[in-house]
Motif scaffolding. Structure first.
Motif, mmCIF file in Angstrom:
data_model
loop_
_atom_site.group_PDB
_atom_site.id
_atom_site.type_symbol
_atom_site.label_atom_id
_atom_site.label_comp_id
_atom_site.label_asym_id
_atom_site.label_seq_id
_atom_site.Cartn_x
_atom_site.Cartn_y
_atom_site.Cartn_z
ATOM 1 N N GLN A 3 0.758 -1.220 0.126
ATOM 2 C CA GLN A 3 -0.093 -0.036 0.030
ATOM 3 C C GLN A 3 0.614 1.333 0.049
ATOM 4 N N LEU A 4 1.947 1.354 0.759
ATOM 5 C CA LEU A 4 2.848 2.076 0.752
ATOM 6 C C LEU A 4 3.271 2.458 -0.413
ATOM 7 N N CYS A 5 4.274 1.201 -1.310
ATOM 8 C CA CYS A 5 4.422 1.512 -2.421
ATOM 9 C C CYS A 5 3.058 1.486 -3.651
ATOM 10 N N LEU A 6 1.494 1.829 -3.654
ATOM 11 C CA LEU A 6 1.030 2.227 -4.408
ATOM 12 C C LEU A 6 0.917 3.882 -4.387
ATOM 13 N N GLN A 7 1.354 3.808 -2.504
ATOM 14 C CA GLN A 7 0.978 5.422 -2.296
ATOM 15 C C GLN A 7 1.686 6.352 -2.627
ATOM 16 N N PRO A 63 10.939 -7.168 -6.032
ATOM 17 C CA PRO A 63 10.507 -6.113 -6.961
ATOM 18 C C PRO A 63 9.958 -5.144 -6.621
ATOM 19 N N ASP A 64 9.267 -4.837 -5.661
ATOM 20 C CA ASP A 64 9.789 -3.785 -5.081
ATOM 21 C C ASP A 64 10.514 -2.563 -4.340
ATOM 22 N N ALA A 65 11.510 -3.744 -3.888
ATOM 23 C CA ALA A 65 12.080 -2.804 -3.801
ATOM 24 C C ALA A 65 13.188 -2.114 -5.329
ATOM 25 N N MET A 66 13.459 -2.952 -5.935
ATOM 26 C CA MET A 66 13.648 -2.872 -7.888
ATOM 27 C C MET A 66 12.364 -1.128 -7.894
ATOM 28 N N ALA A 67 10.922 -1.969 -7.834
ATOM 29 C CA ALA A 67 10.248 -0.216 -8.211
ATOM 30 C C ALA A 67 10.650 1.224 -7.439
ATOM 31 N N ARG A 70 14.150 2.189 -9.085
ATOM 32 C CA ARG A 70 12.787 2.897 -10.471
ATOM 33 C C ARG A 70 12.755 4.270 -10.008
ATOM 34 N N ARG A 71 11.986 4.127 -9.045
ATOM 35 C CA ARG A 71 10.892 6.094 -9.403
ATOM 36 C C ARG A 71 12.132 7.213 -8.011
ATOM 37 N N PHE A 72 13.271 6.474 -7.276
ATOM 38 C CA PHE A 72 13.496 7.417 -6.310
ATOM 39 C C PHE A 72 14.860 7.522 -7.363
ATOM 40 N N ASP A 73 15.537 6.815 -8.379
ATOM 41 C CA ASP A 73 16.937 6.835 -8.995
ATOM 42 C C ASP A 73 16.780 7.908 -10.042
ATOM 43 N N ASP A 75 19.339 10.149 -11.167
ATOM 44 C CA ASP A 75 20.653 10.121 -12.185
ATOM 45 C C ASP A 75 20.301 9.229 -12.689
ATOM 46 N N GLY A 76 19.663 8.151 -12.597
ATOM 47 C CA GLY A 76 19.741 7.164 -13.584
ATOM 48 C C GLY A 76 20.902 5.891 -13.449
ATOM 49 N N SER A 77 21.477 5.483 -12.637
ATOM 50 C CA SER A 77 21.970 5.502 -11.833
ATOM 51 C C SER A 77 21.896 3.572 -11.771
ATOM 52 N N GLY A 78 21.179 3.400 -11.622
ATOM 53 C CA GLY A 78 20.728 1.669 -10.976
ATOM 54 C C GLY A 78 20.740 1.883 -9.333
ATOM 55 N N THR A 79 21.135 2.343 -9.092
ATOM 56 C CA THR A 79 21.632 2.984 -7.378
ATOM 57 C C THR A 79 21.045 3.897 -6.876
ATOM 58 N N LEU A 80 20.667 3.926 -5.142
ATOM 59 C CA LEU A 80 20.095 5.047 -4.514
ATOM 60 C C LEU A 80 21.615 5.042 -3.616
ATOM 61 N N SER A 81 21.150 6.637 -3.782
ATOM 62 C CA SER A 81 22.726 7.717 -2.620
ATOM 63 C C SER A 81 22.049 8.069 -2.373
ATOM 64 N N LEU A 82 22.481 8.219 -1.173
ATOM 65 C CA LEU A 82 22.090 8.714 -0.082
ATOM 66 C C LEU A 82 21.461 9.932 -0.084
ATOM 67 N N SER A 83 21.693 11.205 -1.078
ATOM 68 C CA SER A 83 19.721 11.671 -0.973
ATOM 69 C C SER A 83 18.856 11.309 -1.832
ATOM 70 N N GLU A 84 19.323 10.231 -2.804
ATOM 71 C CA GLU A 84 17.904 9.923 -3.112
ATOM 72 C C GLU A 84 17.435 8.744 -2.032
ATOM 73 N N PHE A 85 17.770 8.700 -1.322
ATOM 74 C CA PHE A 85 17.224 7.166 -0.498
ATOM 75 C C PHE A 85 16.913 8.549 0.652
ATOM 76 N N GLN A 86 17.785 9.756 1.423
ATOM 77 C CA GLN A 86 16.630 10.589 2.637
ATOM 78 C C GLN A 86 15.818 10.555 1.745
ATOM 79 N N GLN A 87 15.328 10.710 0.114
ATOM 80 C CA GLN A 87 13.960 11.203 -0.858
ATOM 81 C C GLN A 87 13.103 9.942 -0.034
#
Length: 123
Positions: A3-7, A63-67, A70-73, A75-87
């Motif tokens: 539900q969180l992912c959907l939101q 699949p949830d984590a990958m979704a 993709r949503r918060f990446d 810079d398109g690097s295929g990983t999350l930086s600290l700032s992307e993770f904080q967002q």
């Protein structure tokens, strides 16, 4: 968790509850990020992100984590930086559902029933 992912996908918060301060959220996100950046790259892979989410009591599937990745990446690097993770953490906090208040005890219900009965017992 789904539900969180959907939101998050719909970009609509579930509640309007006050969020913790951004400094608190940022520090907690950094702590979780650093604890799960297993290879010390400064980036979270999909697997590392799933483990981080699980540690935050958000049981997730790959699949949830990958979704989310993709949503918060941004810079398109295929990983999350600290700032992307904080967002991501900020969005998750804003999308948290309200927790239900505990049900009244049977003693509380009996007392309330008695009070209502006595208030309406005309004879």
């Amino acid at each position: 968790f789904q539900q969180l992912c959907l939101q998050l996908e719909q970009a609509k918060p579930l509640t309007a509850s006050p969020a913790p301060s951004s400094a608190d959220m940022s520090a907690e996100a950094k702590r979780v990020f650093e604890a799960h950046d297993a290879n010390l790259t400064g980036k979270l892979s999909g697997r590392e992100l799933r483990e981080a989410l699980d540690s935050m009591k958000l049981d997730s599937t790959s699949p949830d984590a990958m979704a989310l990745l993709r949503r918060f990446d941004a810079d398109g690097s295929g990983t999350l930086s600290l700032s992307e993770f904080q967002q991501l953490c900020l969005q998750l906090e804003q999308a948290k559902p309200l927790t239900a208040s505990p049900a009244p005890s049977s003693a509380d219900m009996s007392a309330e029933a008695k009070r209502v009965f006595e208030a309406h017992d005309a004879n």
